[in-house]
Design an enzyme around this catalytic site. Sequence first.
Site, PDB file in Angstrom:
ATOM      1  N   GLU A  62       0.556  -1.142  -0.030  1.00 38.11           N
ATOM      2  CA  GLU A  62       0.015   0.089  -0.197  1.00 38.11           C
ATOM      3  C   GLU A  62       0.923   1.120   0.073  1.00 38.11           C
ATOM      4  O   GLU A  62       2.108   1.126   0.387  1.00 38.11           O
ATOM      5  CB  GLU A  62      -0.937  -0.002   1.228  1.00 38.11           C
ATOM      6  CG  GLU A  62      -2.185  -1.072   0.864  1.00 38.11           C
ATOM      7  CD  GLU A  62      -3.279  -0.865   2.156  1.00 38.11           C
ATOM      8  OE1 GLU A  62      -2.798  -0.013   3.029  1.00 38.11           O
ATOM      9  OE2 GLU A  62      -4.238  -1.566   1.940  1.00 38.11           O
ATOM     10  N   HIS A 117      -9.021  10.440   2.231  1.00 40.15           N
ATOM     11  CA  HIS A 117      -8.836   9.371   1.044  1.00 40.15           C
ATOM     12  C   HIS A 117      -8.842   9.692  -0.215  1.00 40.15           C
ATOM     13  O   HIS A 117      -9.781  10.247  -0.540  1.00 40.15           O
ATOM     14  CB  HIS A 117      -9.418   8.048   1.525  1.00 40.15           C
ATOM     15  CG  HIS A 117      -8.860   6.699   1.057  1.00 40.15           C
ATOM     16  ND1 HIS A 117      -8.875   6.468  -0.443  1.00 40.15           N
ATOM     17  CD2 HIS A 117      -8.407   5.831   1.617  1.00 40.15           C
ATOM     18  CE1 HIS A 117      -8.365   5.391  -0.587  1.00 40.15           C
ATOM     19  NE2 HIS A 117      -8.018   4.964   0.492  1.00 40.15           N
ATOM     20  N   ARG A 135      -1.140   9.585   1.205  1.00 39.36           N
ATOM     21  CA  ARG A 135      -2.204  10.087   0.869  1.00 39.36           C
ATOM     22  C   ARG A 135      -2.832  11.522   0.815  1.00 39.36           C
ATOM     23  O   ARG A 135      -3.552  11.706  -0.306  1.00 39.36           O
ATOM     24  CB  ARG A 135      -3.292   9.444   1.956  1.00 39.36           C
ATOM     25  CG  ARG A 135      -3.728   7.983   1.813  1.00 39.36           C
ATOM     26  CD  ARG A 135      -4.370   7.416   2.966  1.00 39.36           C
ATOM     27  NE  ARG A 135      -4.548   5.980   2.644  1.00 39.36           N
ATOM     28  CZ  ARG A 135      -5.275   5.171   3.337  1.00 39.36           C
ATOM     29  NH1 ARG A 135      -5.700   5.462   4.365  1.00 39.36           N
ATOM     30  NH2 ARG A 135      -5.329   3.845   2.967  1.00 39.36           N
ATOM     31  N   HIS A 174     -11.489  10.318   5.891  1.00 37.18           N
ATOM     32  CA  HIS A 174     -11.514   8.706   6.072  1.00 37.18           C
ATOM     33  C   HIS A 174     -11.137   8.332   7.422  1.00 37.18           C
ATOM     34  O   HIS A 174     -11.436   7.580   7.953  1.00 37.18           O
ATOM     35  CB  HIS A 174     -10.282   8.486   4.719  1.00 37.18           C
ATOM     36  CG  HIS A 174     -10.227   6.695   5.020  1.00 37.18           C
ATOM     37  ND1 HIS A 174     -11.120   5.884   4.707  1.00 37.18           N
ATOM     38  CD2 HIS A 174      -8.920   6.149   5.055  1.00 37.18           C
ATOM     39  CE1 HIS A 174     -10.675   4.944   4.584  1.00 37.18           C
ATOM     40  NE2 HIS A 174      -9.517   4.683   4.798  1.00 37.18           N
ATOM     41  N   ARG A 187      -1.894   9.092   9.157  1.00 36.19           N
ATOM     42  CA  ARG A 187      -1.784   7.860   9.393  1.00 36.19           C
ATOM     43  C   ARG A 187      -1.185   6.954   8.067  1.00 36.19           C
ATOM     44  O   ARG A 187      -1.689   7.307   6.882  1.00 36.19           O
ATOM     45  CB  ARG A 187      -3.180   7.154   9.664  1.00 36.19           C
ATOM     46  CG  ARG A 187      -3.247   5.731   9.563  1.00 36.19           C
ATOM     47  CD  ARG A 187      -4.719   5.156   9.708  1.00 36.19           C
ATOM     48  NE  ARG A 187      -5.366   5.353   8.238  1.00 36.19           N
ATOM     49  CZ  ARG A 187      -5.965   4.602   7.744  1.00 36.19           C
ATOM     50  NH1 ARG A 187      -6.310   3.113   8.612  1.00 36.19           N
ATOM     51  NH2 ARG A 187      -6.635   4.605   6.578  1.00 36.19           N
TER      52      ARG A 187
HETATM   53  C1  LIG Z   1     -14.085   1.952   4.174  1.00 38.24           C
HETATM   54  C2  LIG Z   1     -12.904   2.055   5.136  1.00 38.24           C
HETATM   55  C3  LIG Z   1     -11.913   1.075   4.912  1.00 38.24           C
HETATM   56  C4  LIG Z   1     -10.867   1.300   5.712  1.00 38.24           C
HETATM   57  N1  LIG Z   1      -9.652   0.290   5.475  1.00 38.24           N
HETATM   58  C5  LIG Z   1      -8.626   0.231   6.558  1.00 38.24           C
HETATM   59  C6  LIG Z   1      -7.898  -0.958   6.279  1.00 38.24           C
HETATM   60  O1  LIG Z   1      -7.860  -1.615   5.166  1.00 38.24           O
HETATM   61  N2  LIG Z   1      -6.801  -1.076   7.231  1.00 38.24           N
HETATM   62  C7  LIG Z   1      -7.001  -0.317   8.427  1.00 38.24           C
HETATM   63  O2  LIG Z   1      -5.978  -0.464   9.195  1.00 38.24           O
HETATM   64  N3  LIG Z   1      -7.784   0.556   8.718  1.00 38.24           N
HETATM   65  C8  LIG Z   1      -8.900   0.723   7.666  1.00 38.24           C
HETATM   66  N4  LIG Z   1      -9.964   1.566   7.997  1.00 38.24           N
HETATM   67  C9  LIG Z   1      -9.781   2.400   9.047  1.00 38.24           C
HETATM   68  C10 LIG Z   1     -10.380   1.661  10.262  1.00 38.24           C
HETATM   69  O3  LIG Z   1     -11.377   0.648   9.741  1.00 38.24           O
HETATM   70  C11 LIG Z   1     -10.630   2.257  11.593  1.00 38.24           C
HETATM   71  O4  LIG Z   1      -9.842   3.260  11.835  1.00 38.24           O
HETATM   72  C12 LIG Z   1     -11.135   1.340  12.553  1.00 38.24           C
HETATM   73  O5  LIG Z   1     -11.777   0.219  12.087  1.00 38.24           O
HETATM   74  C13 LIG Z   1     -11.672   1.803  13.988  1.00 38.24           C
HETATM   75  O6  LIG Z   1     -11.987   0.931  14.651  1.00 38.24           O
HETATM   76  P1  LIG Z   1     -12.905   1.543  16.093  1.00 38.24           P
HETATM   77  O7  LIG Z   1     -12.912  -0.008  16.762  1.00 38.24           O
HETATM   78  O8  LIG Z   1     -12.072   2.679  16.640  1.00 38.24           O
HETATM   79  O9  LIG Z   1     -14.346   2.050  15.767  1.00 38.24           O
HETATM   80  P2  LIG Z   1     -15.240   1.429  14.868  1.00 38.24           P
HETATM   81  O10 LIG Z   1     -15.018   0.293  14.120  1.00 38.24           O
HETATM   82  O11 LIG Z   1     -15.983   2.469  13.794  1.00 38.24           O
HETATM   83  O12 LIG Z   1     -16.387   1.080  15.892  1.00 38.24           O
HETATM   84  C14 LIG Z   1     -17.012   2.123  16.790  1.00 38.24           C
HETATM   85  C15 LIG Z   1     -18.132   1.603  17.241  1.00 38.24           C
HETATM   86  O13 LIG Z   1     -18.511   2.745  18.160  1.00 38.24           O
HETATM   87  C16 LIG Z   1     -20.128   2.627  18.204  1.00 38.24           C
HETATM   88  N5  LIG Z   1     -20.635   3.842  18.876  1.00 38.24           N
HETATM   89  C17 LIG Z   1     -20.307   5.367  18.360  1.00 38.24           C
HETATM   90  N6  LIG Z   1     -20.757   6.008  19.025  1.00 38.24           N
HETATM   91  C18 LIG Z   1     -21.462   5.523  20.038  1.00 38.24           C
HETATM   92  C19 LIG Z   1     -22.275   5.989  21.128  1.00 38.24           C
HETATM   93  N7  LIG Z   1     -22.433   7.172  21.370  1.00 38.24           N
HETATM   94  N8  LIG Z   1     -22.881   4.986  21.885  1.00 38.24           N
HETATM   95  C20 LIG Z   1     -22.688   3.641  21.553  1.00 38.24           C
HETATM   96  N9  LIG Z   1     -21.972   3.159  20.601  1.00 38.24           N
HETATM   97  C21 LIG Z   1     -21.192   4.236  19.958  1.00 38.24           C
HETATM   98  C22 LIG Z   1     -20.418   2.411  16.842  1.00 38.24           C
HETATM   99  O14 LIG Z   1     -21.539   2.057  16.723  1.00 38.24           O
HETATM  100  C23 LIG Z   1     -19.397   1.206  16.446  1.00 38.24           C
HETATM  101  O15 LIG Z   1     -19.928   0.033  16.862  1.00 38.24           O
HETATM  102  C24 LIG Z   1     -10.689   1.893   7.232  1.00 38.24           C
HETATM  103  C25 LIG Z   1     -11.876   2.771   7.145  1.00 38.24           C
HETATM  104  C26 LIG Z   1     -13.119   2.763   6.317  1.00 38.24           C
HETATM  105  C27 LIG Z   1     -14.258   3.866   6.531  1.00 38.24           C
END
Ligand SMILES: Cc1cc2nc3c(=O)[nH]c(=O)nc-3n(C[C@H](O)[C@H](O)[C@H](O)COP(=O)(O)OP(=O)(O)OC[C@H]3O[C@@H](n4cnc5c(N)ncnc54)[C@H](O)[C@@H]3O)c2cc1C
Length: 538
Positions: free
Chosen positions: A112, A228, A274, A331, A366
């Site tokens: 990547e 992104h 990026r 992103h 990032r």
């Molecule tokens: C399309 C896309 C592709 C990506 N591809 C990659 C990749 O290939 N590799 C990589 O490393 N990263 C990638 N990323 C980034 C990565 O996916 C995210 O940074 C990471 O998954 C975030 O994980 P998290 O557990 O912090 O949050 P999330 O997975 O976003 O989870 C957050 C959770 O909190 C909950 N929530 C939010 N607010 C509240 C509230 N007030 N009360 C209760 N629940 C709440 C939501 O419903 C959700 O369940 C990508 C992002 C996107 C959008």
Amino acid sequence: MKQSDVIIVGSGIAALQLANKLSKDLNVIILTKREMTAGNSYLAQGGVAAAVSTSDDPYFHYLDTMEAGAHHSNPEAVLEMTKKAPQLIKGLWQSGCRFDEDDNGELILGMEGAHSEKRIVHSGGDATGKHMVDFLLMGLNANVSVQQSTFVYELILNSDETRCTGVKAKLPDGTNEVYCAPHVVLATGGCGQVFALTSNAETATGDGMALAYRAGAELADMEFIQFHPTLLYVDGKTKGLISEAVRGEGAVLVTAEGKRIMDEIHPLKDLAPRHIVSQTIYDYSRRGIQIYLDIANIQDFNSRFPTISMLCTQHGIDIGKGLIPVVPGSHFIMGGVKTDLHGRTSIPGLYAIGETACTGIHGANRLASNSLLEGMFVGENLAEWINSHQDAKKEAVSFIGLHHQTAKRDANMNQIVFNGELPDMDSLKQTMMDRTGIVRTKELLILQNEWLDRFNLRQWLEARLDHLEPSELNRLFMYITATLITQSALERTESRGGHYRKDFPHEDNANWMKKQIIHQRKNVKDGKHEFNQTALAT
Ligand SMILES: Cc1cc2nc3c(=O)[nH]c(=O)nc-3n(C[C@H](O)[C@H](O)[C@H](O)COP(=O)(O)OP(=O)(O)OC[C@H]3O[C@@H](n4cnc5c(N)ncnc54)[C@H](O)[C@@H]3O)c2cc1C
């Protein structure tokens, strides 16, 4: 009132890693505002970065992360994470999480942008996040209970506001509930939805950042947003992400006439960092020129990228023609609630992990595929810390006392019922995109700050929220987060990583190197609050 040992808000990669690694003796509750899979983690395509090949070394991964982060990252934190990455991936793989393998059973590694080696471990081609989340969900033990459609809207502090003791949440039937625990973890993800063009899930509305800010925790680096370069763009709208892995496999950015647009911009061409690729595409789109990803060079595109192929087909793009229309959009946020590598915030008892947190690992930008990794890394670190924290159980037992203090504080808090206006969602998103987006200037940021100011942030920070609907709370949290991003972007008078100021187009190392803009809503002695205090930390 419900009581547990650990409350986890959110159900993405960071939350699930933590829940899986916490001791089975602990009573853990996951509160999540929609269904379990409705976050960014489930959408992650490209994969997870880890120096697992024999030609690679964690130190090279470290160097690439520091370079992409425009040397704003915390070097010790990056070193620790990159060293631990191979072990984290192999541990997950050996415990049964399926990553893509070759015929010899070796991990297939993708390339990547801004990585100097092939080190992206992926699953299901481009469905890495889905596979990892499904695997972690299957591993949840009986000590972890889950409440879906439960919207956390306030953090509860003890009477002298020195410790977080719980949360308030809206239940699916519209009633409110109080949950108490000695350990409250924000794993609420990012805030991409604050911008009109985004790759992010609908749930990514900055809730954790707004909750933490209202409670008085420190936030840092909010100006650093990664846009992104390649979101699928059909009929004037973004329709999802076209992963950087597509360019890693040989796709190039072209105009409709086939002119390659990155050749003269950066030595890494289409795999430049990026922000550089985003700014280049943005320049073209402002001149009304549509940019495409030319995928003609990629053999077996459909089988290598099944999710993306399906996304394109769903939106009427014929992959066979070899051109995918793209536009940049928000992103990832590098900043967030300031924590150490165990997820500890400036408020005891309150933790933040995953995209909500700012550990300093991502610096000003990032490196691709480092965020699933960070969620796993800090999620596991926090679990180890809570597990080995001898007081955890004892604290839980004496917790009833804390809750009584909390209830007293709540009654005496004089929170006002404020029925002021909130920005409407579309205007908020569009103005953020236009004025606090990919290319920023002092004039645009002041305009946005003044627009945001109209909605009385100060009153909203003091206000009681119990009577608001989840949709209003979402708007409020987006509004608070948007304000913090805009104010930080105005303050940082240089360009670095994901933050580009046209009026200060270069890095200003003399004045800004390693300096963080910190936001904290502070307590003053007479019991009143000061708002929007910002400070610089080196
Ligand atoms: C399309 C896309 C592709 C990506 N591809 C990659 C990749 O290939 N590799 C990589 O490393 N990263 C990638 N990323 C980034 C990565 O996916 C995210 O940074 C990471 O998954 C975030 O994980 P998290 O557990 O912090 O949050 P999330 O997975 O976003 O989870 C957050 C959770 O909190 C909950 N929530 C939010 N607010 C509240 C509230 N007030 N009360 C209760 N629940 C709440 C939501 O419903 C959700 O369940 C990508 C992002 C996107 C959008």
